[in-house]
Design a protein around this motif. Structure first.
Motif, short mmCIF file in Angstrom:
data_model
loop_
_atom_site.label_atom_id
_atom_site.label_comp_id
_atom_site.label_asym_id
_atom_site.label_seq_id
_atom_site.Cartn_x
_atom_site.Cartn_y
_atom_site.Cartn_z
N ALA A 265 0.85 -1.19 0.00
CA ALA A 265 0.00 0.00 0.00
C ALA A 265 0.88 1.24 0.00
CB ALA A 265 -0.91 0.01 1.22
N PHE A 266 0.40 2.28 -0.65
CA PHE A 266 1.03 3.60 -0.62
C PHE A 266 0.24 4.46 0.34
CE2 PHE A 266 3.80 3.73 -4.43
CZ PHE A 266 4.72 4.69 -4.01
N SER A 267 0.93 5.29 1.12
CA SER A 267 0.23 6.23 1.98
C SER A 267 -0.41 7.32 1.13
CB SER A 267 1.19 6.85 3.01
OG SER A 267 2.22 7.57 2.36
N GLY A 268 -1.47 7.92 1.66
CA GLY A 268 -2.19 8.96 0.93
C GLY A 268 -1.37 10.19 0.65
N ASP A 269 -0.32 10.42 1.46
CA ASP A 269 0.56 11.56 1.21
C ASP A 269 1.72 11.20 0.28
OD1 ASP A 269 2.24 10.06 2.87
OD2 ASP A 269 2.08 11.46 4.55
N GLY A 270 1.81 9.92 -0.10
CA GLY A 270 2.84 9.46 -1.02
C GLY A 270 4.22 9.30 -0.41
N ASP A 271 4.33 9.52 0.90
CA ASP A 271 5.63 9.47 1.57
C ASP A 271 6.08 8.07 1.98
OD1 ASP A 271 5.91 12.19 1.35
OD2 ASP A 271 5.25 12.61 3.40
N ARG A 272 5.12 7.13 2.13
CA ARG A 272 5.46 5.81 2.65
C ARG A 272 4.80 4.71 1.84
NH1 ARG A 272 4.20 8.95 6.45
NH2 ARG A 272 2.18 8.07 6.91
N THR B 57 5.33 -10.21 9.33
CA THR B 57 5.70 -8.81 9.57
C THR B 57 5.18 -7.90 8.47
OG1 THR B 57 7.81 -8.88 8.38
CG2 THR B 57 7.85 -9.49 10.71
N ALA B 58 4.97 -6.66 8.86
CA ALA B 58 4.74 -5.59 7.90
C ALA B 58 5.96 -4.70 7.99
CB ALA B 58 3.47 -4.82 8.23
N ARG B 59 6.28 -4.05 6.90
CA ARG B 59 7.44 -3.16 6.88
C ARG B 59 7.01 -1.82 6.29
NH1 ARG B 59 11.34 -6.56 8.34
NH2 ARG B 59 11.34 -8.69 7.59
N ILE B 60 7.48 -0.77 6.94
CA ILE B 60 7.24 0.59 6.46
C ILE B 60 8.51 1.07 5.78
CG2 ILE B 60 6.67 2.97 7.08
CD1 ILE B 60 5.19 1.84 9.53
N TRP B 61 8.34 1.66 4.60
CA TRP B 61 9.45 2.16 3.79
C TRP B 61 9.18 3.60 3.41
CZ3 TRP B 61 12.93 -1.82 2.53
CH2 TRP B 61 12.44 -3.12 2.71
N ALA B 62 10.21 4.41 3.30
CA ALA B 62 10.07 5.71 2.66
C ALA B 62 9.82 5.45 1.18
CB ALA B 62 11.34 6.54 2.85
N ALA B 63 9.20 6.38 0.50
CA ALA B 63 8.89 6.19 -0.92
C ALA B 63 10.14 5.99 -1.76
CB ALA B 63 8.09 7.38 -1.45
N ASP B 64 11.30 6.42 -1.25
CA ASP B 64 12.55 6.23 -1.98
C ASP B 64 13.18 4.86 -1.72
OD1 ASP B 64 13.74 6.37 0.53
OD2 ASP B 64 14.88 8.18 0.10
N GLY B 65 12.48 4.00 -0.95
CA GLY B 65 12.97 2.65 -0.69
C GLY B 65 13.75 2.49 0.60
N THR B 66 13.92 3.54 1.37
CA THR B 66 14.64 3.47 2.64
C THR B 66 13.76 2.79 3.69
OG1 THR B 66 15.77 5.53 2.12
CG2 THR B 66 15.82 4.82 4.42
N PRO B 67 14.26 1.74 4.37
CA PRO B 67 13.47 1.09 5.43
C PRO B 67 13.22 2.05 6.59
CG PRO B 67 15.44 -0.20 4.89
CD PRO B 67 15.56 1.11 4.18
N ARG B 68 12.00 2.03 7.12
CA ARG B 68 11.64 2.90 8.25
C ARG B 68 11.31 2.11 9.52
NH1 ARG B 68 13.88 7.44 7.04
NH2 ARG B 68 12.98 8.50 5.28
N ALA B 69 10.55 1.03 9.39
CA ALA B 69 10.15 0.27 10.58
C ALA B 69 9.70 -1.12 10.17
CB ALA B 69 9.02 0.98 11.31
N THR B 70 9.87 -2.07 11.10
CA THR B 70 9.33 -3.42 10.95
C THR B 70 8.28 -3.61 12.02
OG1 THR B 70 11.42 -4.25 10.05
CG2 THR B 70 9.88 -5.88 10.93
N LEU B 71 7.09 -4.00 11.62
CA LEU B 71 5.97 -4.16 12.54
C LEU B 71 5.83 -5.64 12.87
CD1 LEU B 71 5.65 -1.48 11.00
CD2 LEU B 71 3.19 -1.79 11.16
N THR B 72 5.98 -5.97 14.14
CA THR B 72 5.87 -7.35 14.59
C THR B 72 4.76 -7.47 15.61
OG1 THR B 72 7.52 -7.02 16.32
CG2 THR B 72 8.33 -7.80 14.18
#
Length: 168
Positions: A70-77, A86-101
């Protein structure tokens, strides 16, 4: 990628391993992210050219599938949902932000609230989880007796719907 008015194929994005389990457009329509299934990768594509901009290693070590994106509505994540639980959050440029466990079985789907302040995941562990945008757990929703298959968030961000193999 299809032209919705004409039904014509505009572009084919080749995920390399032969399976794509999910796809989402960025809010501006310039990028497409795909859950590339069996190779444990998600790919961010330029929608106009069909070229890969970033490859996200959403299942490190090649353990598990990427089931949804999924893309965030602001296009940032971007958020990926994996069969590794797990779910993983990424910056739109592909940089890892968080792992959700916290889930105890495969994730099947993810959705991000329209205002991008929270997201939801659903799992074969028969639960849905709500997370803050930074990955902080907010709530675990229980009550289903079968695996959860999909999740949707209302346009105003106040409602959440889940579907399950328990026929509810």
């Amino acid at each position: 990628i299809w032209d919705a008015r004409t039904g014509r194929v505009l572009r084919t994005l080749d995920a390399e391993d032969g399976s794509v389990f999910g796809a989402a457009f960025s809010p501006d329509g310039r990028l497409v992210v795909t859950a590339s299934g069996f190779d444990g990768k998600a790919r961010v594509w330029d929608a106009a050219s069909g070229r890969v901009r970033h490859t996200l290693d959403a299942s490190p070590g090649g353990v598990g599938n990427v089931e949804d994106v999924a893309f965030s509505g602001d296009g940032d994540r971007i958020v990926t949902a994996g069969s590794d639980g797990t779910a993983r959050i990424w910056a739109a440029d592909g940089t890892p932000r968080a792992t959700l466990t916290g889930h105890t079985d495969a994730l099947e789907a993810v959705a991000i609230a329209p205002d991008s302040t929270w997201l939801a995941t659903v799992s074969w562990d028969k639960t849905a989880r709500i997370w803050a945008a930074d990955g902080t757990p907010r709530a675990t929703l229980t009550g289903h007796t079968g695996r959860l298959w999909s999740v949707a968030i209302a346009p105003d961000g106040t409602w959440l719907a889940t579907t399950s193999g328990d026929q509810t």
